[in-house]
Motif scaffolding. Structure first.
Motif, mmCIF file in Angstrom:
data_model
loop_
_atom_site.group_PDB
_atom_site.id
_atom_site.type_symbol
_atom_site.label_atom_id
_atom_site.label_comp_id
_atom_site.label_asym_id
_atom_site.label_seq_id
_atom_site.Cartn_x
_atom_site.Cartn_y
_atom_site.Cartn_z
ATOM 1 N N PHE A 82 7.306 -36.247 19.908
ATOM 2 C CA PHE A 82 7.665 -35.496 21.126
ATOM 3 C C PHE A 82 7.838 -33.965 20.827
ATOM 4 O O PHE A 82 8.627 -33.565 19.762
ATOM 5 N N GLY A 83 6.905 -33.322 21.602
ATOM 6 C CA GLY A 83 6.794 -31.834 20.983
ATOM 7 C C GLY A 83 7.673 -30.807 21.765
ATOM 8 O O GLY A 83 8.444 -31.256 22.788
ATOM 9 N N SER A 84 7.453 -29.583 21.370
ATOM 10 C CA SER A 84 8.602 -28.415 21.744
ATOM 11 C C SER A 84 7.728 -27.959 22.813
ATOM 12 O O SER A 84 6.632 -28.096 23.127
ATOM 13 N N VAL A 114 3.091 -36.759 22.825
ATOM 14 C CA VAL A 114 3.725 -36.383 24.108
ATOM 15 C C VAL A 114 4.263 -34.834 24.226
ATOM 16 O O VAL A 114 4.612 -34.296 23.201
ATOM 17 N N ASP A 115 3.856 -34.188 25.330
ATOM 18 C CA ASP A 115 3.911 -32.849 25.575
ATOM 19 C C ASP A 115 3.129 -31.978 24.428
ATOM 20 O O ASP A 115 2.014 -32.357 24.294
ATOM 21 N N ASN A 116 3.681 -30.890 23.942
ATOM 22 C CA ASN A 116 2.966 -30.167 23.090
ATOM 23 C C ASN A 116 2.873 -30.914 21.567
ATOM 24 O O ASN A 116 2.143 -30.261 20.861
ATOM 25 N N ALA A 117 3.141 -31.936 21.300
ATOM 26 C CA ALA A 117 2.816 -32.684 20.064
ATOM 27 C C ALA A 117 1.359 -33.060 19.911
ATOM 28 O O ALA A 117 0.930 -33.218 18.941
ATOM 29 N N VAL A 118 0.844 -32.975 21.041
ATOM 30 C CA VAL A 118 -0.672 -32.894 20.961
ATOM 31 C C VAL A 118 -1.253 -31.870 20.095
ATOM 32 O O VAL A 118 -2.533 -32.025 19.365
ATOM 33 N N PHE A 119 -0.740 -30.741 20.026
ATOM 34 C CA PHE A 119 -0.993 -29.447 19.320
ATOM 35 C C PHE A 119 -1.092 -29.719 17.680
ATOM 36 O O PHE A 119 -1.718 -29.592 16.919
ATOM 37 N N LEU A 120 -0.023 -30.638 17.439
ATOM 38 C CA LEU A 120 0.181 -31.194 16.229
ATOM 39 C C LEU A 120 -0.995 -32.047 15.717
ATOM 40 O O LEU A 120 -1.384 -32.057 14.873
ATOM 41 N N LEU A 121 -1.095 -33.091 16.361
ATOM 42 C CA LEU A 121 -2.173 -34.112 16.235
ATOM 43 C C LEU A 121 -3.317 -33.436 15.865
ATOM 44 O O LEU A 121 -4.231 -33.555 15.219
ATOM 45 N N ALA A 122 -3.844 -32.316 16.759
ATOM 46 C CA ALA A 122 -5.119 -31.630 16.697
ATOM 47 C C ALA A 122 -4.925 -31.062 15.350
ATOM 48 O O ALA A 122 -6.140 -30.702 14.741
ATOM 49 N N ALA A 123 -4.177 -30.266 14.971
ATOM 50 C CA ALA A 123 -3.937 -29.330 14.043
ATOM 51 C C ALA A 123 -4.148 -30.178 12.747
ATOM 52 O O ALA A 123 -4.639 -29.625 11.681
#
Length: 331
Positions: A82-84, A114-123
């Protein structure tokens, strides 16, 4: 009796409480025959890189268990992040989380952002060759950072093999229902929706009425607004946008004047400036990068436009946000 579905849930620093709570409560209702919160049919563990409590963006604190190297990740079906609200900060967590996420992927655990956690997975390089769903507010930013990844427009979530992404908010309920349906059956997945005061679950491609132009506005204006959101960073002229809608610019301007009291070009500029203000207040991106993301030329031009629209410099907007001044106090 072993549970049908097992989840390792990781709230990231400054995580949004709404999707986290919505997702977890949906699991709770489906986990038991009654409403005793026993983890019978589905189980979950709240984890973190350390055992330190994780603070949400609203200040609520969640206690988590430390995920150690000895934890058998094979014992989980899903790892849910779960992202920020700060996408850049979430992506910046990659050096800390990359080892754990790659270990989970090797263990056959499906990764959920979920939410901006997608940025972490992509990074972390874990979304290659996968379709991605991003919250509409962060879609332009995501495309700028990861232009090679396929972003699905205005979807609530996407289940693409071992990678799952969700826009956040109450869409977390719909995603939970989809995951539970696959593991526990549709009837158990829907259990508790009435208690949550949710009428029905939504399909992943559900179109949000709140993103539409409104009941008093024509379909062409609604389509134009959707195109403006998706093409915010592009140098697309109003003439070209009108052509994609199959009407003339004059017709489009007449419809915008009737519904918004301004031309389509003026409305698009306002949309871009509002997005630029949001970026200034919620990211550390430089003015040049923000200008590129929202399609407003270079840093100098964006700076002038910000000063004209909000009556202060871009630096002042950012400083006010960091000092806790309400966003609507600067107009």
């Amino acid at each position: 009796m072993a549970p049908d579905i097992r989840l390792l849930i990781l709230p990231l620093p400054d995580f949004a409480l709404l999707p986290f709570g919505a997702f977890l409560d949906k699991l709770r209702f489906s986990a038991d025959d009654e409403d005793y919160s026993r983890q019978r049919y589905c189980s979950w563990t709240l984890g973190g890189l350390t055992g330190e409590p994780v603070v949400s963006s609203s200040g609520a604190v969640v206690q988590v268990a430390a995920i150690t190297d000895s934890l058998a990740l094979e014992g989980f079906d899903y790892l849910v992040l779960f992202g920020s609200r700060n996408a850049q900060a979430t992506a910046g967590l990659a050096p800390r989380y990359k080892s754990l996420l790659k270990r989970a992927a090797r263990a056959g655990v499906k990764l959920v952002g979920v939410d901006n956690a997608v940025f972490l997975l992509a990074a972390c390089g874990l979304l290659e060759a996968h379709r991605v769903v991003v919250h509409w507010r962060h879609e332009t930013e995501f495309r700028a950072l990861f232009p090679h990844l396929q972003v699905l427009r205005e979807q609530l979530y996407c289940i693409d093999g071992a990678r799952i992404t969700c826009a956040g908010g109450t869409a977390a309920i719909d995603l939970a229902v989809a995951l539970l349906s696959e593991a526990c059956g549709r009837a158990r997945a829907l259990k508790g929706l009435a208690d949550m005061l949710v009428d029905e679950t939504r399909d992943s491609r559900h179109a949000l009425r709140s993103l539409e132009a409104g009941a008093g506005q024509g379909r062409q204006v609604q389509r134009a607004l959707a195109l403006m959101r998706h093409q915010m960073g592009a140098r697309l002229s109003i003439e070209r946008l009108a052509a994609e809608l199959g009407i003339s610019r004059r017709q489009l301007d007449r419809q915008f004047q009737a519904s918004h009291g301004m031309s389509a070009k003026a409305w698009w500029l306002e949309m871009r400036l509002q997005q630029a203000r949001w970026r200034l207040c919620n990211s550390s991106h430089g003015l040049a990068q923000i200008a590129e993301e929202v399609g407003l030329g270079d840093a100098s031009y964006l700076g002038r436009r910000v000063r004209q629209r909000f009556g202060c410099t871009a630096q002042a907007l950012r400083k006010a946000a960091h000092c806790g001044v309400p966003n609507n106090a600067v107009q």
